[in-house]
Scaffold this motif. Structure first.
Motif, PDB file in Angstrom:
ATOM      1  N   GLU A 266       0.829  -1.200   0.000  1.00  0.00           N
ATOM      2  CA  GLU A 266       0.000   0.000   0.000  1.00  0.00           C
ATOM      3  C   GLU A 266       0.868   1.258   0.000  1.00  0.00           C
ATOM      4  O   GLU A 266       0.582   2.233  -0.693  1.00  0.00           O
ATOM      5  CB  GLU A 266      -0.922  -0.009   1.219  1.00  0.00           C
ATOM      6  N   SER A 267       1.940   1.231   0.798  1.00  0.00           N
ATOM      7  CA  SER A 267       2.819   2.394   0.827  1.00  0.00           C
ATOM      8  C   SER A 267       3.545   2.569  -0.501  1.00  0.00           C
ATOM      9  O   SER A 267       3.812   3.682  -0.944  1.00  0.00           O
ATOM     10  CB  SER A 267       3.837   2.273   1.967  1.00  0.00           C
ATOM     11  N   VAL A 268       3.871   1.459  -1.150  1.00  0.00           N
ATOM     12  CA  VAL A 268       4.515   1.518  -2.460  1.00  0.00           C
ATOM     13  C   VAL A 268       3.616   2.228  -3.459  1.00  0.00           C
ATOM     14  O   VAL A 268       4.040   3.109  -4.208  1.00  0.00           O
ATOM     15  CB  VAL A 268       4.879   0.096  -2.957  1.00  0.00           C
ATOM     16  N   LEU A 269       2.315   1.831  -3.480  1.00  0.00           N
ATOM     17  CA  LEU A 269       1.367   2.452  -4.403  1.00  0.00           C
ATOM     18  C   LEU A 269       1.143   3.910  -4.049  1.00  0.00           C
ATOM     19  O   LEU A 269       1.020   4.763  -4.923  1.00  0.00           O
ATOM     20  CB  LEU A 269       0.043   1.682  -4.386  1.00  0.00           C
ATOM     21  N   ALA A 270       1.072   4.192  -2.742  1.00  0.00           N
ATOM     22  CA  ALA A 270       0.808   5.566  -2.312  1.00  0.00           C
ATOM     23  C   ALA A 270       1.945   6.502  -2.700  1.00  0.00           C
ATOM     24  O   ALA A 270       1.725   7.654  -3.064  1.00  0.00           O
ATOM     25  CB  ALA A 270       0.590   5.603  -0.797  1.00  0.00           C
ATOM     26  N   GLU A 271       3.198   6.001  -2.635  1.00  0.00           N
ATOM     27  CA  GLU A 271       4.342   6.859  -2.921  1.00  0.00           C
ATOM     28  C   GLU A 271       4.721   6.860  -4.399  1.00  0.00           C
ATOM     29  O   GLU A 271       5.644   7.555  -4.799  1.00  0.00           O
ATOM     30  CB  GLU A 271       5.537   6.414  -2.081  1.00  0.00           C
ATOM     31  N   LYS A 272       4.050   6.055  -5.230  1.00  0.00           N
ATOM     32  CA  LYS A 272       4.346   5.994  -6.657  1.00  0.00           C
ATOM     33  C   LYS A 272       5.833   5.760  -6.899  1.00  0.00           C
ATOM     34  O   LYS A 272       6.535   6.586  -7.482  1.00  0.00           O
ATOM     35  CB  LYS A 272       3.872   7.261  -7.346  1.00  0.00           C
ATOM     36  N   LEU A 273       6.316   4.643  -6.406  1.00  0.00           N
ATOM     37  CA  LEU A 273       7.731   4.333  -6.509  1.00  0.00           C
ATOM     38  C   LEU A 273       8.116   3.997  -7.942  1.00  0.00           C
ATOM     39  O   LEU A 273       7.281   3.591  -8.745  1.00  0.00           O
ATOM     40  CB  LEU A 273       8.074   3.154  -5.588  1.00  0.00           C
ATOM     41  N   PRO A 274       9.399   4.149  -8.279  1.00  0.00           N
ATOM     42  CA  PRO A 274       9.847   3.811  -9.636  1.00  0.00           C
ATOM     43  C   PRO A 274       9.789   2.310  -9.881  1.00  0.00           C
ATOM     44  O   PRO A 274       9.618   1.516  -8.959  1.00  0.00           O
ATOM     45  CB  PRO A 274      11.293   4.320  -9.656  1.00  0.00           C
ATOM     46  N   SER A 275       9.966   1.927 -11.126  1.00  0.00           N
ATOM     47  CA  SER A 275       9.901   0.511 -11.486  1.00  0.00           C
ATOM     48  C   SER A 275      11.122  -0.224 -10.951  1.00  0.00           C
ATOM     49  O   SER A 275      12.124   0.384 -10.563  1.00  0.00           O
ATOM     50  CB  SER A 275       9.826   0.355 -13.002  1.00  0.00           C
ATOM     51  N   ALA A 276      11.023  -1.554 -10.966  1.00  0.00           N
ATOM     52  CA  ALA A 276      12.131  -2.378 -10.477  1.00  0.00           C
ATOM     53  C   ALA A 276      13.381  -2.161 -11.328  1.00  0.00           C
ATOM     54  O   ALA A 276      14.492  -2.020 -10.802  1.00  0.00           O
ATOM     55  CB  ALA A 276      11.717  -3.850 -10.483  1.00  0.00           C
ATOM     56  N   TRP A 277      13.206  -2.142 -12.654  1.00  0.00           N
ATOM     57  CA  TRP A 277      14.352  -1.977 -13.538  1.00  0.00           C
ATOM     58  C   TRP A 277      15.010  -0.619 -13.354  1.00  0.00           C
ATOM     59  O   TRP A 277      16.239  -0.508 -13.342  1.00  0.00           O
ATOM     60  CB  TRP A 277      13.941  -2.170 -14.995  1.00  0.00           C
ATOM     61  N   ALA A 278      14.187   0.411 -13.233  1.00  0.00           N
ATOM     62  CA  ALA A 278      14.746   1.753 -13.042  1.00  0.00           C
ATOM     63  C   ALA A 278      15.523   1.850 -11.744  1.00  0.00           C
ATOM     64  O   ALA A 278      16.523   2.574 -11.660  1.00  0.00           O
ATOM     65  CB  ALA A 278      13.624   2.787 -13.058  1.00  0.00           C
ATOM     66  N   SER A 279      15.090   1.108 -10.725  1.00  0.00           N
ATOM     67  CA  SER A 279      15.747   1.162  -9.417  1.00  0.00           C
ATOM     68  C   SER A 279      17.053   0.383  -9.387  1.00  0.00           C
ATOM     69  O   SER A 279      18.015   0.787  -8.731  1.00  0.00           O
ATOM     70  CB  SER A 279      14.798   0.620  -8.340  1.00  0.00           C
ATOM     71  N   ILE A 280      17.088  -0.743 -10.102  1.00  0.00           N
ATOM     72  CA  ILE A 280      18.259  -1.621 -10.011  1.00  0.00           C
ATOM     73  C   ILE A 280      19.310  -1.295 -11.071  1.00  0.00           C
ATOM     74  O   ILE A 280      20.490  -1.641 -10.912  1.00  0.00           O
ATOM     75  CB  ILE A 280      17.821  -3.095 -10.120  1.00  0.00           C
TER      76      ILE A 280
END
Length: 554
Positions: A266-280
Motif C-alpha cells: 500500500e505504501s509503495v502504491l501511495a508513494e508511486k515508486l519507480p519501477s524495479a528496472w529503473a531502481s536496479i
C-alpha cells in the motif's frame, strides 16, 4: 626507533580521536607531519611528500566516491531504495522475516549509507514484527547487521572503494565486489543466529504494544454496552465514548494484523515508486561494465596473441584480418574505458537520473486524478524533467558533496600518512625484520583497523587509515608488498581483513549505535547486549572467513 615512532603515531591517532575529540582530518595530517619530522625526513622535501600522498587519492578514487554517493542519494530520495526493499520482501519476507531483514539490509547498504538505510527500513521492520510475532529486537539486529556488513565490505560504499584504490585495486573493482559478497557469508550467518538467540531475551516497552495491539481487548469492549437499563445521561454518553474508543483500538489492532507485505505494498502504491528496472539499473550497469573490463584485462594477452598468429598465417586475407583486428582493438579499448571505476560509476549515475523524471501533471485536473482528487499517476521515470526534478538534482548534488567531501579528504589524509610511512624508512625496517610482522600476516590490518574503529567510532576512518598504512600491492616499497601480498587476489583479501576490523566494536562513540538503539527503542545497556556484541561476532566471523580463504587460494 622507527618501530617505536610508528607505535606512538598509531597511539596518537587513537587518543586524539577518542579522548581529545579532534577531527580525523586534522589528526591524520598532524600525526603524519610529526612522524615525518621524528623519522628525519628533510623539511624541504616534506611538502612534496605530503602533496604526493594527498593528490594520489583524488586522482584514483575521488570521483568514484562522489558518483557512488550520488547514486545512493538518488535511490534514497526517489524511492528507488524502497523499491529494492519491496523486491526483497516479495522474495523472502512472508515466510522468513528475519532472513528477509538481514538480506534487505545487506542489499540496501551497497548504495545507501547504513545509517540512512536503517532509518528508511525501520517502519518495514516494525510492520513485519507485528505480523510475524517475531521479536522486534531480533528483526533490528538482523537489519542493522545486514546493513553494516555490506557497508564495510562491498563497493560502491565509500570505505571499500577507498581501500581498493589505496591498495592498488582501482582497476580490479569487480574482484573487490565479488570478494566482498563472498566474505559476507560467515558474518551474515553469525548475525542471523545471534539475532535468533538474543532477540527473545530482550524485552522492550514497544513489545507489549506490538504483540498485544494496545491496552484495550475485545472483551473490554463487550462490557461497554449502553443498552443496559441503568445507563443514563452523561454516564451513558461517557460509556458510549469509551466504547467507541475501545472499538477503535480493536480496529487498529486488526489493521496491525495485516500482512506486512500488504501494508508495504500500500505504501509503495501511495508513494508511486519507480519501477524495479529503473531502481536496479544504477547498480547493475557499473558492475557489468567493470566485470567486462576485468574479463578483457585477464584475457587480453591471449586474445592479442591469437589475432597476431591469425594475421601472420593467413597471407591471402591479411587485409581482412587487419581490419577485423582494428575493429576488435577499438571495441576493446572502448569497453576497457567504460570499465574504469570512475567511468562505470558515472554511467551508473546517468542511469539513476531518470528516477528524478516525472511528467508534469496538474493534481487538480480531472485528466490525471481519480474522483477523490488524488493523483494516482504511475509515470515515475517517464516524461520530461520538471523544474522540481532539476531542483531536486541540485539538492542531491549539494548533499553528495557534503557527504563525500569529508570522506575524500579524510581518505586523502590517510594517503599522506601512507606516503610518510614509505618515505620514513619504516618499510625498510620491516623488510629487515619481516619475520616479526609476517607472524601477524593477514591479521595485521585487521588488528590495526579494529583498534582504530573501537577508539574513534567511524568504520570509514578506520578503513581508509589502515589502507593508507598498508599501501599498494604493486609498489615494491609498500608494507603490503613487504609482507608478501603482491597479487590482486591477496590485496583484495587485505581489503576484506581491513573491513572486518572496522566492524569491531560499535559502541557509544559510533553514531550508528545510537541510530539502531534509538529507533529500536532499546536502552543503552540493551544496545550493548545486542548490537555491540553482534558487531564483535560478525567481525570475528568475517576475519575467520578471510583467513580460511587466504589459506585456500593464496
Amino acid at each position: 626507533m622507527i618501530l617505536v615512532y610508528f607505535i606512538i603515531a598509531i597511539a596518537l591517532i587513537i587518543v586524539a580521536g577518542a579522548r581529545w575529540k579532534l577531527h580525523p582530518f586534522l589528526v591524520l595530517i598532524g600525526v603524519s607531519i610529526l612522524l615525518a619530522i621524528a623519522c628525519g625526513i628533510q623539511l624541504d622535501k616534506l611538502p612534496s611528500v605530503i602533496g604526493s600522498g594527498f593528490s594520489s587519492i583524488f586522482a584514483s578514487i575521488g570521483l568514484v566516491i562522489i558518483f557512488g554517493t550520488a547514486i545512493g542519494l538518488i535511490l534514497e530520495k526517489s524511492g528507488g531504495a524502497v523499491k529494492l526493499a519491496d523486491m526483497v520482501l516479495r522474495a523472502a519476507g512472508r515466510a522468513h522475516p528475519q532472513f528477509a531483514m538481514l538480506l534487505l539490509g545487506w542489499i540496501l547498504s551497497i548504495p545507501v549509507f547504513c545509517d540512512s538505510g536503517f532509518i528508511i527500513m525501520n517502519p518495514i521492520r516494525k510492520s513485519m514484527a507485528r505480523r510475524s510475532g517475531v521479536s522486534p529486537v531480533s528483526m533490528a539486529v538482523c537489519l542493522a547487521g545486514g546493513l553494516l556488513i555490506s557497508h564495510v565490505l562491498i563497493p560502491p560504499t565509500p570505505g571499500p572503494i577507498a581501500a581498493a584504490g589505496m591498495t592498488g585495486l582501482e582497476d580490479n573493482m569487480l574482484l573487490v565486489i565479488g570478494m566482498g559478497a563472498l566474505c559476507s557469508i560467515f558474518p551474515l550467518a553469525a548475525c542471523y543466529f545471534w539475532a535468533q538467540y538474543i532477540g527473545p531475551k530482550i524485552r522492550l516497552e514497544e513489545n507489549t504494544n506490538l504483540l498485544e495491539g494496545g491496552n484495550c481487548e475485545r472483551n473490554d469492549c463487550r462490557k461497554l454496552d449502553c443498552e443496559s437499563s441503568d445507563c443514563e445521561g452523561n454516564d451513558c454518553r461517557k460509556s458510549i465514548s469509551e466504547k467507541n474508543s475501545c472499538e477503535k483500538s480493536v480496529s487498529e489492532k486488526n489493521s496491525c494484523e495485516k500482512s506486512a507485505d500488504e501494508m508495504f505494498r500500500e505504501s509503495v502504491l501511495a508513494e508511486k515508486l519507480p519501477s524495479a528496472w529503473a531502481s536496479i539499473l544504477p547498480l547493475i550497469v557499473p558492475i557489468l561494465l567493470m566485470g567486462i573490463a576485468s574479463v578483457l584485462t585477464i584475457s587480453g594477452a591471449t586474445t592479442n596473441a591469437a589475432v597476431a598468429t591469425a594475421g601472420a598465417t593467413a597471407g591471402a586475407t591479411a587485409g581482412a584480418t587487419a581490419g577485423v583486428a582494428t575493429v576488435t582493438e577499438a571495441g576493446t579499448k572502448i569497453l576497457l574505458f567504460l570499465g574504469k571505476p570512475t567511468i562505470a560509476l558515472m554511467a551508473g549515475f546517468l542511469c539513476a537520473l531518470p528516477l528524478l523524471k516525472r511528467k508534469e501533471t496538474n493534481s487538480s485536473s480531472g485528466n490525471s486524478s481519480t474522483g477523490n482528487g488524488k493523483n494516482n499517476s504511475k509515470d515515475f521515470g517517464t516524461g520530461t524533467y520538471s523544474r522540481n526534478a532539476i531542483a531536486t538534482l541540485g539538492e542531491i548534488m549539494d548533499a553528495t558533496l557534503k557527504t563525500a567531501g569529508p570522506i575524500i579528504f579524510i581518505t586523502a589524509a590517510g594517503g599522506i600518512l601512507g606516503q610518510i610511512i614509505v618515505e620514513s624508512g619504516f618499510v625498510g625496517y620491516v623488510k629487515e625484520n619481516v619475520s616479526a610482522v609476517a607472524g601477524a600476516g593477514i591479521f595485521f590490518p585487521f588488528i590495526i583497523a579494529a583498534l582504530l574503529k573501537t577508539s574513534q567510532g567511524s568504520s570509514t576512518v578506520a578503513i581508509t587509515t589502515t589502507a593508507g598504512i598498508m599501501g599498494m600491492f604493486s609498489q615494491s616499497n609498500s608494507l603490503m608488498s613487504i609482507m608478501g601480498f603482491t597479487t590482486p587476489l591477496a590485496a583484495s583479501l587485505i581489503v576484506m581483513a581491513i573491513g572486518a576490523g572496522s566492524l569491531l566494536f560499535s559502541h557509544a562513540n559510533d553514531s550508528y549505535f545510537w541510530v539502531v538503539t534509538n529507533f529500536t527503542g532499546m536502552k543503552v545497556e540493551q544496545g550493548y547486549r545486542t548490537h555491540s556484541i553482534m558487531t564483535v561476532l560478525v567481525a570475528l566471523a568475517t576475519m575467520l572467513e578471510v583467513w580460511l580463504l587466504y589459506l585456500l587460494i593464496c
